[in-house]
Design an enzyme around this catalytic site. Structure first.
Site, PDB file in Angstrom:
ATOM      1  N   VAL A 107       2.064  -4.052   4.044  1.00 48.98           N
ATOM      2  CA  VAL A 107       2.552  -5.192   4.821  1.00 48.98           C
ATOM      3  C   VAL A 107       3.957  -5.584   4.367  1.00 48.98           C
ATOM      4  CG1 VAL A 107       2.138  -7.597   5.455  1.00 48.98           C
ATOM      5  CG2 VAL A 107       0.213  -6.022   5.276  1.00 48.98           C
ATOM      6  N   CYS A 108       4.171  -5.626   3.055  1.00 52.06           N
ATOM      7  CA  CYS A 108       5.483  -5.991   2.520  1.00 52.06           C
ATOM      8  C   CYS A 108       6.555  -5.008   2.967  1.00 52.06           C
ATOM      9  CB  CYS A 108       5.453  -6.009   0.998  1.00 52.06           C
ATOM     10  SG  CYS A 108       4.286  -7.178   0.283  1.00 52.06           S
ATOM     11  N   THR A 109       6.206  -3.733   3.003  1.00 49.59           N
ATOM     12  CA  THR A 109       7.177  -2.717   3.421  1.00 49.59           C
ATOM     13  C   THR A 109       7.675  -3.009   4.830  1.00 49.59           C
ATOM     14  OG1 THR A 109       6.126  -1.085   1.976  1.00 49.59           O
ATOM     15  CG2 THR A 109       7.521  -0.241   3.748  1.00 49.59           C
TER      16      THR A 109
END
Length: 210
Positions: free
Chosen positions: A44-46
């Site tokens: 998700v962060c990517t």
């Protein structure tokens, strides 16, 4: 430490992918979006870091700097940058704090023990040029953030700082706004000579484009 709207954003010095950051000095006379990530190499962060990199021209137009944070170290950040560009099509173009000592995460209350003792939640702070906290959002680790909404709130904050108005539900730039209840009709006539649509004495809609 619990931060609230209107508080001065805590200053700090921390390592980042863009060198050492002294936050207040780095901020200067700009707005800032400070947002945290649970850890490096997470899916998700990517996607989020790629999206904020893609939106850099939109932040630039709003005199706004983005700065991310993860509790992993600088070496991991540097390796992760390649994955972000490869998978999202945009290379990291803003600083990512290497908060492996949890210094900034603690200052901004980004670690919630009931969620996880060591990883940050998905915090978002909008900070104005006076170093005041203007928005705080907290997302669970599983939910990616909507940066169009963050841009929308940024637009609202910048508009309502200049004009004596508030923005209604689902407002976006260019829509009608609400004349602040503290403004009398007499004063409103001077401020908004184009007139307004009075739904109720406390609900007066005005089109700033006219």
């Amino acid at each position: 430490m619990t931060l609230r709207l209107g508080d001065t954003a805590p200053d700090f010095t921390q390592r980042s992918t863009a060198g050492d950051i002294s936050f207040h000095q780095w901020l200067g006379d700009s707005w800032a979006i400070l947002f945290s990530h649970p850890k490096d190499f997470t899916p998700v962060c990517t996607t989020e870091l790629g999206e904020v990199s893609r939106l850099k021209p939109e932040f630039d137009k709003r005199n706004t700097k983005a700065i991310g944070l993860s509790v992993d170290g600088l070496e991991e950040h540097e390796r992760w940058k390649g994955d972000i560009e490869e998978t999202q099509g945009y290379g990291l173009n803003f600083p990512l704090l290497a908060d492996d000592d949890r210094k900034v995460a603690s200052l901004y209350d980004m670690i919630h023990p009931n969620a996880n003792d060591t990883l940050t939640v998905r915090s978002v702070f909008i900070i104005d040029p006076n170093k005041k906290v203007r928005l705080i959002l907290t997302y669970p680790a599983s939910a990616g953030r909507n940066f169009q909404e963050i841009l929308r709130v940024l637009d609202s904050l910048q508009l309502t700082d200049k004009e004596k108005v508030a923005t209604p539900v689902n407002w976006k730039e260019g829509d009608k706004v609400i004349i602040a209840p503290s403004v009398s009709n007499e004063d409103a006539e001077k401020l908004f000579p184009q007139g307004w649509d009075e739904k109720k004495p406390y609900l007066r809609l005005v089109d700033l484009k006219k």
